[in-house]
Write a protein that holds these residues in place. Structure first.
Motif, PDB file in Angstrom:
ATOM      1  N   UNK A  28     -18.092   0.278  14.253  1.00 32.94           N
ATOM      2  CA  UNK A  28     -17.270  -0.331  13.196  1.00 32.94           C
ATOM      3  C   UNK A  28     -15.830  -0.455  13.672  1.00 32.94           C
ATOM      4  N   UNK A  29     -15.189  -1.551  13.307  1.00 32.47           N
ATOM      5  CA  UNK A  29     -13.769  -1.740  13.601  1.00 32.47           C
ATOM      6  C   UNK A  29     -13.044  -2.146  12.325  1.00 32.47           C
ATOM      7  N   UNK A  30     -11.873  -1.523  12.102  1.00 38.37           N
ATOM      8  CA  UNK A  30     -11.082  -1.863  10.916  1.00 38.37           C
ATOM      9  C   UNK A  30      -9.919  -2.798  11.255  1.00 38.37           C
ATOM     10  N   UNK A  31      -9.948  -3.399  12.455  1.00 36.83           N
ATOM     11  CA  UNK A  31      -8.802  -4.169  12.929  1.00 36.83           C
ATOM     12  C   UNK A  31      -8.463  -5.345  12.018  1.00 36.83           C
ATOM     13  N   UNK A  32      -9.451  -6.057  11.519  1.00 34.54           N
ATOM     14  CA  UNK A  32      -9.176  -7.198  10.650  1.00 34.54           C
ATOM     15  C   UNK A  32      -8.506  -6.752   9.347  1.00 34.54           C
ATOM     16  N   UNK A  33      -8.947  -5.623   8.820  1.00 31.22           N
ATOM     17  CA  UNK A  33      -8.354  -5.096   7.588  1.00 31.22           C
ATOM     18  C   UNK A  33      -6.912  -4.678   7.853  1.00 31.22           C
ATOM     19  N   UNK A  34      -6.673  -4.013   8.981  1.00 25.00           N
ATOM     20  CA  UNK A  34      -5.324  -3.612   9.354  1.00 25.00           C
ATOM     21  C   UNK A  34      -4.398  -4.821   9.511  1.00 25.00           C
ATOM     22  N   UNK A  35      -4.882  -5.825  10.224  1.00 28.74           N
ATOM     23  CA  UNK A  35      -4.069  -7.013  10.470  1.00 28.74           C
ATOM     24  C   UNK A  35      -3.677  -7.693   9.166  1.00 28.74           C
ATOM     25  N   UNK A  36      -4.611  -7.772   8.243  1.00 33.45           N
ATOM     26  CA  UNK A  36      -4.333  -8.431   6.969  1.00 33.45           C
ATOM     27  C   UNK A  36      -3.330  -7.634   6.148  1.00 33.45           C
ATOM     28  N   UNK A  37      -3.437  -6.308   6.178  1.00 31.16           N
ATOM     29  CA  UNK A  37      -2.488  -5.482   5.436  1.00 31.16           C
ATOM     30  C   UNK A  37      -1.076  -5.679   5.982  1.00 31.16           C
ATOM     31  N   UNK A  38      -0.946  -5.633   7.310  1.00 31.85           N
ATOM     32  CA  UNK A  38       0.380  -5.777   7.914  1.00 31.85           C
ATOM     33  C   UNK A  38       0.934  -7.192   7.759  1.00 31.85           C
ATOM     34  N   UNK A  39       0.065  -8.148   7.575  1.00 34.44           N
ATOM     35  CA  UNK A  39       0.531  -9.506   7.289  1.00 34.44           C
ATOM     36  C   UNK A  39       1.270  -9.539   5.952  1.00 34.44           C
ATOM     37  N   UNK A  40       0.764  -8.798   4.977  1.00 29.81           N
ATOM     38  CA  UNK A  40       1.376  -8.777   3.653  1.00 29.81           C
ATOM     39  C   UNK A  40       2.470  -7.721   3.544  1.00 29.81           C
TER      40      UNK A  40
ATOM     41  N   UNK B 173       4.645  -6.138   6.324  1.00 28.38           N
ATOM     42  CA  UNK B 173       5.002  -5.998   7.744  1.00 28.38           C
ATOM     43  C   UNK B 173       5.672  -4.670   8.091  1.00 28.38           C
ATOM     44  N   UNK B 174       6.318  -4.041   7.128  1.00 27.93           N
ATOM     45  CA  UNK B 174       7.017  -2.784   7.394  1.00 27.93           C
ATOM     46  C   UNK B 174       6.198  -1.568   6.957  1.00 27.93           C
ATOM     47  N   UNK B 175       4.912  -1.755   6.787  1.00 24.31           N
ATOM     48  CA  UNK B 175       4.043  -0.672   6.331  1.00 24.31           C
ATOM     49  C   UNK B 175       4.018   0.483   7.319  1.00 24.31           C
ATOM     50  N   UNK B 176       3.741   1.664   6.780  1.00 28.46           N
ATOM     51  CA  UNK B 176       3.540   2.845   7.616  1.00 28.46           C
ATOM     52  C   UNK B 176       2.076   3.277   7.501  1.00 28.46           C
ATOM     53  N   UNK B 177       1.623   4.037   8.485  1.00 31.34           N
ATOM     54  CA  UNK B 177       0.234   4.494   8.474  1.00 31.34           C
ATOM     55  C   UNK B 177       0.155   5.973   8.800  1.00 31.34           C
ATOM     56  N   UNK B 178      -0.811   6.637   8.176  1.00 33.84           N
ATOM     57  CA  UNK B 178      -1.057   8.059   8.409  1.00 33.84           C
ATOM     58  C   UNK B 178      -2.553   8.256   8.633  1.00 33.84           C
ATOM     59  N   UNK B 179      -2.911   8.842   9.758  1.00 33.84           N
ATOM     60  CA  UNK B 179      -4.325   9.117  10.014  1.00 33.84           C
ATOM     61  C   UNK B 179      -4.709  10.443   9.370  1.00 33.84           C
ATOM     62  N   UNK B 180      -5.861  10.465   8.731  1.00 36.39           N
ATOM     63  CA  UNK B 180      -6.392  11.669   8.096  1.00 36.39           C
ATOM     64  C   UNK B 180      -7.808  11.869   8.633  1.00 36.39           C
ATOM     65  N   UNK B 181      -8.020  12.965   9.345  1.00 36.19           N
ATOM     66  CA  UNK B 181      -9.330  13.207   9.951  1.00 36.19           C
ATOM     67  C   UNK B 181      -9.719  14.665   9.752  1.00 36.19           C
TER      68      UNK B 181
END
Length: 285
Positions: free
Chosen positions: A213-225, A227-235
């Protein structure tokens, strides 16, 4: 107080959050258990204190009582607790916030988030397209309000919410931006490649497209809307007994495309631990 009375009181005290799904006009009044917009379109609260705010009929693969109950079993066992903890950290201790839970399902996330924030001046609204999920959500111990709504046509007013919470739900970014306050945030949780990886590899062979599975398309679309978003990985790893594994199998869409042989194999070899690996995206206007 009965649920229908509690629902009527919430809407009456927070009319400014809502708009009519028929004409887009603001809600104007609540008389007994009927809500009116300024153009006199009316909506009756259900006995469970919810509103049906969709103009069209809906059909959903998620309208399954057993699936929603399985989700509740897992979440009440703490399956999403580290995710909810990080969301509360990002919100901080602000009084009087208004929070919208997008695709709230059976209400566990909203209920746990409300209890962690523990401020009676906060306002929480959860919605889902599944009536079965919303009926189950009304069993939660929460002061929040639940309704049946479509994320593509939100029955909420412009700039009405401080925080929009979206955990694994689809996105309608134009609608999200419309109801998000200028100083507000969209907090969206998306799965990473190894989310439930043990189960994915158990159910699908290496040559199957669902093995990875890849979430790249979802990530790209979020950053399109945003652009200054931040991300936090939770594992983290989550321990499973047989009952929780059964609930996980019932809850996840991963099992929908699996073969009968793979499902039988999984049932005979229940996993003892599963990996939760997600990214929390935070977007401001």
């Amino acid at each position: 107080m009965k649920k229908i009375e509690r629902g009527a009181r919430f809407v009456a005290q927070n009319k400014e959050l809502f708009r009519c799904p028929t004409c887009k006009a603001p809600f104007s009044k609540v008389e007994k258990t009927t809500v009116y917009c300024i153009k006199e379109h009316q909506f009756d609260l259900s006995k469970k204190g919810t509103l049906y705010l969709i103009k069209h009929g809906v059909k959903s693969d998620y309208d399954d009582d057993a699936m929603w109950q399985a989700r509740r079993t897992l979440l009440q066992a703490g399956f999403f607790d580290p995710i909810i903890e990080e969301i509360t950290n990002q919100i901080g201790k602000r009084a009087g916030i208004k929070v919208l839970d997008i695709g709230c399902g059976e209400g566990s996330v909203l209920q746990r988030l409300e209890h962690k924030q523990a401020d009676s001046s906060d306002r929480y609204v959860g919605f889902d397209i599944s009536k079965r999920a919303i009926n189950l959500a009304t069993q939660q111990e929460t002061a929040g309000f639940f309704c049946i709504a479509d994320l593509a046509d939100l029955p909420f007013s412009e700039q009405s919410f401080d925080y929009l919470i979206d955990i694994f739900s689809p996105s309608a970014y134009s609608e999200f931006a419309r109801v998000q306050k200028k100083s507000g945030k969209l907090l969206k949780v998306i799965p990473n490649a190894n989310y439930l990886g043990e189960l994915r590899r158990l159910l699908y062979a290496e040559n199957d497209e669902k093995h990875e599975y890849s979430n790249q398309k979802v990530l790209d679309l979020f950053y399109k809307h945003y652009p200054k978003a931040t991300s936090t990985r939770i594992k983290y790893g989550f321990s499973l007994d047989d009952a929780l594994f059964t609930a996980l199998m019932k809850m996840t869409p991963l099992q929908w495309g699996a073969s009968a042989e793979s499902l039988q194999k999984a049932a005979s070899q229940p996993l003892k631990q599963i990996t939760v690996d997600v990214t929390l995206l935070s977007g401001e206007k």
